[in-house]
Enzyme design. Structure first.
Site: not given
Length: 292
Positions: A200, A208-211
């Protein structure tokens, strides 16, 4: 006398209407109504209020019309409820084309987007053309501007704004995201020849959390500047396992002060650590580390 004058006036209007039907029109309004008229030739709107001072007797017909501030309100209520709108070419033409009100009152042509550009992931994750995998918890999309040959984003359906918004109850979700990312690498044709990292950005530009699941060749025309490079090759990029461990240990994810300054570091090769002066020179250097 006033009836005779009115008949002559109507005859003149009727004659003009026959010769210039596009310029003249007669409109009758009820008391209390307003007519908004627009000139087709000029970008402004003319608004006319009701004029209830039409003569009701021959004697009144000879009296001059009072100004609005001189009008007797008691007399206005007793007068005829109907009035005639002046039939000048400007007024009649405007009354003949009421739809032009919108054109004469222009609004900004700027169309508001669904949101700020930083909210773009919310749109992309719903686009079937961008999706490469999805289940009940997450969706995987292709990065719109990939920084390597293979670059995917794993996003949870549950909206989580940033790493700082993560809580202990999200641990299982992050583990699932990592499992999905590992599965993407295993299915990739170059999964055995290229090295991949899952992690991350400490301070992501997109909400928006994104891997990130990204191959380490960094062979892409979308990698254009120092910020792009350092965001994936310094501590600005936090490994997925480290984020999960921090969340399990501390109950939250903390970002160190000064992390944003890492984006300004010199260009160092992520394999041999040699410094390169420019992005083009760095890309040429990276070719020497690509598998043959």
């Amino acid at each position: 006398m006033w009836l005779w004058a009115k008949a002559i006036r109507l005859l003149a209007i009727t004659t003009c209407q026959r010769r210039f039907p596009h310029l003249y029109n007669q409109v009758t309004l009820k008391q209390g109504q307003k007519l908004h008229m627009v000139n087709q030739l000029f970008p402004y709107t003319v608004s006319f209020n009701e004029d209830a001072s039409s003569p009701t007797s021959p004697r009144e017909g000879s009296k001059p019309t009072k100004r609005p501030h001189q009008r007797d309100p008691c007399r206005d209520e007793a007068e005829s409820p109907a009035s005639k709108v002046a039939t000048s070419s400007l007024q009649a033409r405007a009354a003949y084309s009421p739809p032009l009100v919108e054109k004469a009152t222009p609004v900004s042509a700027k169309v508001e987007s669904a949101g700020h550009w930083s909210q773009g992931l919310k749109v992309s994750m719903q686009d079937p053309k961008m999706q490469v995998y999805k289940d009940e918890k997450v969706v995987v999309i292709k990065d719109k501007y990939p920084k390597a040959r293979h670059h995917w984003l794993v996003l949870p359906w549950e909206f989580i704004s940033s790493l700082k918004a993560l809580r202990p109850e999200h641990c299982q979700l992050l583990k699932h995201m990592q499992q999905v990312g590992d599965s993407m690498v295993q299915k990739c044709p170059d999964g055995q020849t290229l090295r991949f990292r899952l992690g991350y950005h400490a301070i992501p530009s997109m909400s928006h959390v994104h891997l990130h699941v990204i191959s380490q060749d960094f062979d892409s025309p979308c990698l254009k500047n120092k910020k792009h490079w350092n965001s994936f090759t310094t501590d600005y990029f936090i490994e997925s396992q480290d984020v999960i461990a921090m969340l399990e240990r501390d109950g939250k994810v903390s970002v160190k002060d000064g992390t944003s300054e890492l984006l300004k570091l010199p260009l160092h090769c992520h394999v041999c650590r040699k410094e390169q002066a420019t992005i083009p020179k760095l890309k040429d250097h990276l070719k020497t580390h690509l598998p043959s």
